[in-house]
Scaffold this active site. Sequence first.
Site, PDB file in Angstrom:
ATOM      1  CB  SER A  58      -8.144   3.268   2.991  1.00 22.63           C
ATOM      2  OG  SER A  58      -7.166   2.689   3.852  1.00 22.63           O
ATOM      3  CE  LYS A 113      -4.008   1.763   2.651  1.00 17.00           C
ATOM      4  NZ  LYS A 113      -4.904   1.437   3.776  1.00 17.00           N
ATOM      5  CB  SER A 164      -8.161   0.208   5.698  1.00 17.81           C
ATOM      6  OG  SER A 164      -8.908   1.390   5.879  1.00 17.81           O
TER       7      SER A 164
END
Length: 451
Positions: free
Chosen positions: A158, A80, A182
């Site tokens: 996310s 990420k 997330s």
Amino acid sequence: MTTKLPTLHSLSAALRQNSVSSAELTEAALARALDPAGEGHRVFTEIYAAPARAAAQASDLLRASGQVRSPIDGLPISVKDLLDVAGSATRAGSVALNGAAPASVSAVVVQRLVAAGAVIVGHTNMTEFAYSGLGINPHYGTPRNPWDRANGRIPGGSSSGAAVSVSDGMAVASIGSDTGGSVRIPAALCGLTGFKPTARRVSLEGVLPLSPQLDSIGPIATSVSCCVVLDAVLAGEPIPVLMPFPLRGLRLGMPTTLVLDGMDNQVAAAFTRARTRLQAAGALIEEIEIPEFSSAAAINAKGGFTAAEAYAWHRPLIAARAAAYDPRVISRILRGKEISAADLIDLIAARKQWIAAVEQRVARYDALIMPTVPIVAPAIAELEASDEAYFAANGMILRNPSLINFLDGCALSLPCHAAGDAPVGLMLTGVAGQDRKILEIGLAVEAALHR
């Protein structure tokens, strides 16, 4: 998704048997990531093609000499865009950080992945600064969920690009962050498996923060056993040999407070199906009221740790570049401006009491079971078009998983839908420190759900 995705173990076995090379796996992943007709341009904020090829070549040379660093040696993995990668800028899904200097040192978790032989294929797209559970990003685009792609469904956030990189074969697994769900939300909405560890087990050094009180780092992959391996690597622990926890006599608490409210028909059907299968396998599922779940929203009514800690980090950047932010993100960060030191001290004390009350209430159960997300993935277009729809969906989608972050617990989301149906996640949760037990239960539940 119409084909079964490979696991870390199946690909590691293929490498061991010389039926495929790391270079071949990496080229295939990069080809999918760089395909202009695919999702790669929305999945990645940066693709590390040359370093990935070099890492794959090194892995193949080491393997040929008899050296294998771990079960993930030579496998393409994405990270990420909150995790520093040396030589690359960390954008956090934002343009507000354009011009920032590249990281000089990789995040500790990235260092551990590289030491284990992982081939890092790229930085994955995300909700700006990780502040939403939907995965919508106005700067870099929103990766489309692999389910019902023609209608453009959200991937969940996310860690949006993380999940779609795995579902679309651009990586074998991905590493995301989880502050309120997330990792688990995109795993659930995209039909994958995601694990949120007890936060303190995995280093946050070199990770751009959202809320250090709640942030945790975990994997999104195709199976529970994949998550077992990756979690150990991320935590810097030896990779354990876990056995499935016996389902017969397993005590599962099923909260009836809040977490089942508002379930849509598809989630309700998948959750009922999963519950029936687990009971048939001998699990003892008992409905339980947890009134503390209803009080969590009031405790966090001013924005909670996330708003307070995000505002503290973002103050100078907002002062310089507020116009560069996603308006739906900055509006939530700015709530932290009104949180006083006294408010934060009250919140810390209230959380401590809340955790103690919940832990006492669930002590007799091996784990709790609930839907990860109570609705299936909504369409991107309808959420982009309306602030009201956006924030309503965001609240609903974050609701269940965020309870476990506030609890300082650990949780696993695994697919529980029938083949061909909309992806639905089943969440198994434990209190702090029960990571290994939740993963062992997850191995057994996964087998029971997909016999």
